[in-house]
Write an enzyme that holds these catalytic residues in place. Sequence first.
Site, short mmCIF file in Angstrom:
data_model
loop_
_atom_site.label_atom_id
_atom_site.label_comp_id
_atom_site.label_asym_id
_atom_site.label_seq_id
_atom_site.Cartn_x
_atom_site.Cartn_y
_atom_site.Cartn_z
N ASP A 59 0.97 -1.29 0.03
CA ASP A 59 -0.06 -0.10 -0.07
C ASP A 59 0.79 1.11 -0.10
OD1 ASP A 59 -2.30 1.83 0.38
OD2 ASP A 59 -3.31 0.04 0.96
N HIS A 66 -3.29 2.72 -4.79
CA HIS A 66 -2.83 2.37 -3.46
C HIS A 66 -1.43 1.63 -3.65
CE1 HIS A 66 -5.62 3.34 -0.49
NE2 HIS A 66 -6.72 2.98 -1.23
N GLU A 73 -10.20 2.52 -4.71
CA GLU A 73 -10.11 3.79 -4.43
C GLU A 73 -8.65 4.32 -5.40
OE1 GLU A 73 -10.90 4.61 0.02
OE2 GLU A 73 -9.27 3.58 -0.38
#
Length: 766
Positions: free
Chosen positions: A191, A266, A331
């Site tokens: 991440d 990410h 995201e």
Amino acid sequence: MAVFALLACAMTKTVPKESHAMNIIPRPVSIESLDGQFVFKAMTSISFSGEIQNTQFFKEFLGTLIPDITEGNTGTADINIELSPEKDIPSEGYEMQVSSKGITISAISEPGIFYAIQSLRQMLPSSIEGQAVSLKGQHLKAVLIKDQPRFKWRGMHLDVSRHFFPAEFIKRYIDMIALHKMNIFHWHLSDDNGWRLEIKQYPKLTEICAWRVDREHEDWRKWSPIQEGEASTYGGFYTQEEVREIVDYAAQRQITIIPEIEMPGHSSEIFAAYPELSCTGEVFPVRPGSYWPNENIFCAGNDSVFVFLENIIDEVSELFPAEYIHIGGDEAKKTHWKTCPKCQKRLTSEGLADEHELQSWFIQKMEKYILAKGKRIIGWDEILEGGLAPEATVMSWRGEAGGISAAKAGHDVVMTPTSHVYFDYYQGDPKTEPQAIGGYLPLKKVYSYEPIPFELDKSEHKYVLGAQANLWTEFVKTTDHAEYMVLPRMSALAEVLWSTRENRDWDNFQKRLQTLIPRFDALDWNYSHGSFLLEILPGLQHDESIEVEINSEQSDRDIRFTLDGTDPTSNSDIYTEKLILKQDSKVRAAIFGDQQQLGRVIQRDFAFHKALQAETSYALKYHKSYQGGGKSGLVDGILGSDNFKDGTWQGFEGNDLELTIDLGELRMVFKTEMNFLQSSDAWIFMPEYLEVSLSRNGEEWQVIGSSMSEVSERAEGTTIQRLTVDFTPTETRYIKVLAKNRGICPEWHAGAGEKSWIFCDEVIVR
Ligand code: ACM
Ligand code: ZN
């Protein structure tokens, strides 16, 4: 239940309270109580029959629980473990019979045997955990247990990027999962805040991308800028050797590890070493905190991105035998894709309509590669946007919608909605808990979770593989804290995923949990003692009364309460059943243990008045985000707290509150009272004035009085003011209240010229 109570009493004399089949978590499908008991001797013999691969491990595992253990003869030993594929037992299920002669465990596969051993473990006293104590003389009540899991995906996730947790802790986490008969560990290995997996072809991933500047002393959301020349000292990674050992360790405990490699978003930690793989090529070090939006993502137009990711997948596939690789997908903000010439070229050459389709193309390209390796992809529900990859399994986290639409399209899904299984949320009163990311997910709410959304038809239920709890670690810096966040919420989720729906019972679970907790203590696992926050639930009003229920997670503690607005003390009344209110009341309640108050005082005020449950009609409706109980919310007797989001306040944005109440018949009234809330920071102001009119027939109206607030519009913080309109007693059927909204925020205000709000909790008619 009667049988259970009787047994529990009979058992307490011979064995410690916790060592009983009736206390197992997750609750077995069926437990039949039989006559007699098994008594452990100085030596316990154990035998195995059937083609068991894991014999040595099972023997060792049992040996840590029952130290005086020796090989026995098949069928005549004290503990007989038999793997017989022809038996009529479900694939992960088992049968265990305890009799005076011994213990027989049967299963058709090795997971079943392991789960039976976990049940046996929980039937033995917690003092066996972590130390070799002789069981000589220990009694086990005779029982026949038939058991099997409800769902095949019983998962726990751990984010090791936001904070790094050492390999030894990963094994400990796996031990926790194993005790709960869960079978998936989703390892979030990459991440924005650190890459955690050794990749031989790309050593810079662990030399550079696994490290960031140390900002452990400050709030995660702050991440003060990296100083010139500052060294990146916080981080870590797992070597491939460690990973192999952990994968084996998990496999012996029937746990599959699903590795997650995030793409296309990410992923910014990677650009610290490989900036050429992002759209902008910008070089920046690994970030020590969260930033938003998340727009530094892989360039979808650059072929070397796919070479890079495919090389990584090669090594990941080698390391992890799981059927699935998790490819993230969540995201990814596509800002740069919109302007990047390479991404735009790809969009055109592939005939894609927009950036969502470009993400879908990206994921499908990776799916093809992963399928060719004999594996499948699973991804967060954003992979539905722009078209789902043909064989993908969806992890539904933004609520249930993603899971529902994927299942309806015939795809497998794993449910991980934030609402019920995000274990980074608060589990108790935020005022007394360690800082968490937000939310509120107490144990009871986890326990109430039903993984199969009701929107699915019966024929679609099979696509719901199960559910999983996620522990994101932005605010979880230590292993102790990680344990605290998952225990005992993991115990609740384990039961949701293993036990039958009919066997799920919150009160019963709470009692069994009290016998599992000493095992956590014996294992030195950290855990939460549960929320000491009470819930006050106003119930239906019938025959002119308001019913109030007070709920607690602490089944063995007292709730003490008052009705006059004073704080409860250790001498106040103990709550035993629903309160029936017949007059204005200020309920105050708190949890007490050993004469001491254990949590905060919870309060809720109730007004008892003539318009309770009257018909209402609004000239303009309240705002959909602040419905305050809806159409009957202003005549339900429930008053608001100083938190305007508490669900009782009704909000009006820009428009007036104009409400007509029908009392149903002519009644004598002499006063109306209404609370208004002001919180200018939230753009909520007092009304300019309140006007009350009366009518006998609903057609001819008479303005009977008005009132104005004295609260300054510049008052800081939150203010609640009651506006009262008194008048001579009048017989009326209809009452109209008009609270005039000032319309827009004042000149001096941050929201000058924008719509202002008014908030009201009740129209009290005397
Ligand atoms: C997620 O919580 N971003 C999957
Ligand atoms: Zn690009």
